[in-house]
Scaffold this motif. Structure first.
Motif, PDB file in Angstrom:
ATOM      1  N   ILE A 117      95.191  65.881 -82.108  1.00 22.75           N
ATOM      2  CA  ILE A 117      94.467  64.923 -81.265  1.00 22.75           C
ATOM      3  C   ILE A 117      95.430  64.017 -80.483  1.00 22.75           C
ATOM      4  O   ILE A 117      95.262  62.796 -80.412  1.00 22.75           O
ATOM      5  CB  ILE A 117      93.432  64.130 -82.090  1.00 22.75           C
ATOM      6  N   SER A 118      96.430  64.675 -79.868  1.00 25.91           N
ATOM      7  CA  SER A 118      97.392  63.940 -79.034  1.00 25.91           C
ATOM      8  C   SER A 118      96.696  63.283 -77.853  1.00 25.91           C
ATOM      9  O   SER A 118      95.597  63.693 -77.459  1.00 25.91           O
ATOM     10  CB  SER A 118      98.447  64.903 -78.485  1.00 25.91           C
ATOM     11  N   ILE A 119      97.393  62.312 -77.281  1.00 29.08           N
ATOM     12  CA  ILE A 119      96.822  61.559 -76.165  1.00 29.08           C
ATOM     13  C   ILE A 119      97.846  61.369 -75.060  1.00 29.08           C
ATOM     14  O   ILE A 119      98.976  60.953 -75.317  1.00 29.08           O
ATOM     15  CB  ILE A 119      96.322  60.198 -76.662  1.00 29.08           C
ATOM     16  N   LEU A 120      97.427  61.686 -73.845  1.00 25.37           N
ATOM     17  CA  LEU A 120      98.229  61.346 -72.668  1.00 25.37           C
ATOM     18  C   LEU A 120      97.628  60.067 -72.105  1.00 25.37           C
ATOM     19  O   LEU A 120      96.438  60.012 -71.789  1.00 25.37           O
ATOM     20  CB  LEU A 120      98.141  62.461 -71.627  1.00 25.37           C
ATOM     21  N   ARG A 121      98.454  59.033 -72.027  1.00 24.83           N
ATOM     22  CA  ARG A 121      97.938  57.726 -71.593  1.00 24.83           C
ATOM     23  C   ARG A 121      98.603  57.334 -70.280  1.00 24.83           C
ATOM     24  O   ARG A 121      99.830  57.258 -70.211  1.00 24.83           O
ATOM     25  CB  ARG A 121      98.277  56.706 -72.677  1.00 24.83           C
ATOM     26  N   ALA A 122      97.792  57.112 -69.241  1.00 20.06           N
ATOM     27  CA  ALA A 122      98.330  56.556 -67.995  1.00 20.06           C
ATOM     28  C   ALA A 122      98.074  55.057 -68.061  1.00 20.06           C
ATOM     29  O   ALA A 122      96.927  54.624 -68.184  1.00 20.06           O
ATOM     30  CB  ALA A 122      97.618  57.161 -66.794  1.00 20.06           C
ATOM     31  N   ILE A 123      99.177  54.274 -68.019  1.00 17.62           N
ATOM     32  CA  ILE A 123      99.034  52.810 -68.139  1.00 17.62           C
ATOM     33  C   ILE A 123      99.330  52.147 -66.807  1.00 17.62           C
ATOM     34  O   ILE A 123     100.316  52.487 -66.147  1.00 17.62           O
ATOM     35  CB  ILE A 123     100.024  52.195 -69.154  1.00 17.62           C
ATOM     36  N   HIS A 124      98.494  51.192 -66.432  1.00 21.09           N
ATOM     37  CA  HIS A 124      98.736  50.384 -65.230  1.00 21.09           C
ATOM     38  C   HIS A 124      98.872  48.919 -65.643  1.00 21.09           C
ATOM     39  O   HIS A 124      97.959  48.355 -66.259  1.00 21.09           O
ATOM     40  CB  HIS A 124      97.552  50.552 -64.263  1.00 21.09           C
TER      41      HIS A 124
END
Ligand code: AKG
Ligand code: FE2
Length: 318
Positions: free
Chosen positions: A173-180
């Motif tokens: 259950i990996s996560i790719l997180r785009a943070i702004h």
């Protein structure tokens, strides 16, 4: 100038091509360098990873378009009950576990998709910026592949079977997180862009952020700036791998500081990939990591039980 950069590098640098294409001796040298870094500072820079720069650049552009939408537009992608694990999480929601105030960031998370999932279980498509999700899914796959190669090298160091981690990270259950981190408009009361924390997962892969600010806390208790070079991915050990190895590999505290006032108008984007196993993986400490000098520090727990505990601490799960 390059001399100065080399001597002030906070973290060691390794070349993944050494491991993927090198002779046995070169592969072993890579394993030794990686293990040294993970035992020492808990961070390493990786070049030669083969993730195309174009893919990363295009995803950044798409992420910028997504975050440029208005609050209502982005709010449509908040998923009730998902504890922020998929879709959009608004500014002011997530905080570090010891912190009273939220970080100065908003983010969008892309999770695992497997064949058996229903549409509701999958990631939402973003109608206004369709390429955000197409590119995001592609980047997710590529990070997953390279993350598994790094874990295979760590398995070799720990004298575990080569596929020890990949049996659990398959459909994990990996996560790719785009943070702004938006521009800062007035003196923040106390919050910084991301308050000091340790990552929850096994390892984190982070591609070059659009601005500086990432710092790690070294063994002398000093904050050191991490400045990745162009093509470098920054990898760090998360709490799950630290726990499994009974603190032998270090999950190092890090944070993202606010820029000097003259740069408040500049936003910052970054893209971490948090590599998680499937929830049933046991995080009970490896017997080989318990010694007279390093007695067992943790009780047995599963990755799922541990994640649940941590999501409550950071305010994403009620
Ligand atoms: O934005 C960054 O560079 C790092 C963010 C981070 O540490 C995290 O989201 O866990
Ligand atoms: Fe982090």
């Amino acid at each position: 100038m390059s001399n100065i950069l080399t001597t002030t590098r906070a973290i060691p640098l390794v070349n993944l091509a050494d491991y993927e294409h090198g002779s046995d001796a070169v592969r072993q040298a890579f394993v030794d360098q990686l293990a040294d870094a993970f035992r020492g500072i808990g961070f390493v820079g990786v070049t030669g990873h083969g993730i195309p720069k174009q893919l990363i650049d295009d995803f950044y552009v798409a992420a910028k378009k997504f975050f440029a939408m208005d609050t209502d537009g982005k709010g449509k992608y908040e998923i009730p009950g998902a504890a922020g694990q998929r879709g959009y999480t608004a500014f002011g929601k997530e905080k570090a576990k010891q912190s009273q105030v939220a970080d100065l960031k908003e983010f969008f998370q892309i999770g695992q998709e497997t064949i058996n999932m229903t549409t509701e279980q999958r990631n939402p498509d973003v109608a206004e910026v369709p390429e955000f999700m197409t590119l995001g899914r592609e980047l997710y796959r590529q990070f997953e592949v390279k993350g598994n190669v790094l874990l295979e090298a760590i398995a070799s160091y720990l004298e575990l079977p080569a596929n020890y981690f990949s049996t659990y990270t398959k459909d994990g259950i990996s996560i790719l997180r785009a943070i702004h981190y938006p521009p800062i408009s007035s003196e923040p009361a106390s919050a910084i862009r991301a308050e000091q924390h340790e990552d929850i997962n096994l390892i984190t892969l982070l591609v070059g952020a659009s601005a500086g600010g990432l710092e790690l806390l070294n063994a002398n208790g000093e904050w050191q700036e991490v400045v990745p070079e162009n093509d470098e991915i920054v990898i760090n050990v998360g709490d799950m791998l630290q726990r499994l190895t009974n603190n032998h590999l270090k999950s190092t505290t890090h944070r993202v500081v606010n820029p000097p006032r003259a740069e408040w108008h500049k936003p910052r984007l970054s893209i971490p990939f948090f590599l998680h196993p499937r929830p049933e993986m046991s995080l009970d400490v490896l017997a080989s990591c318990v010694t007279a000098d390093n007695p067992r520090h943790y009780e047995a727990i599963t990755a799922g039980g541990y994640l649940d505990q941590r999501l409550r601490e950071i305010g994403l799960k009620k």
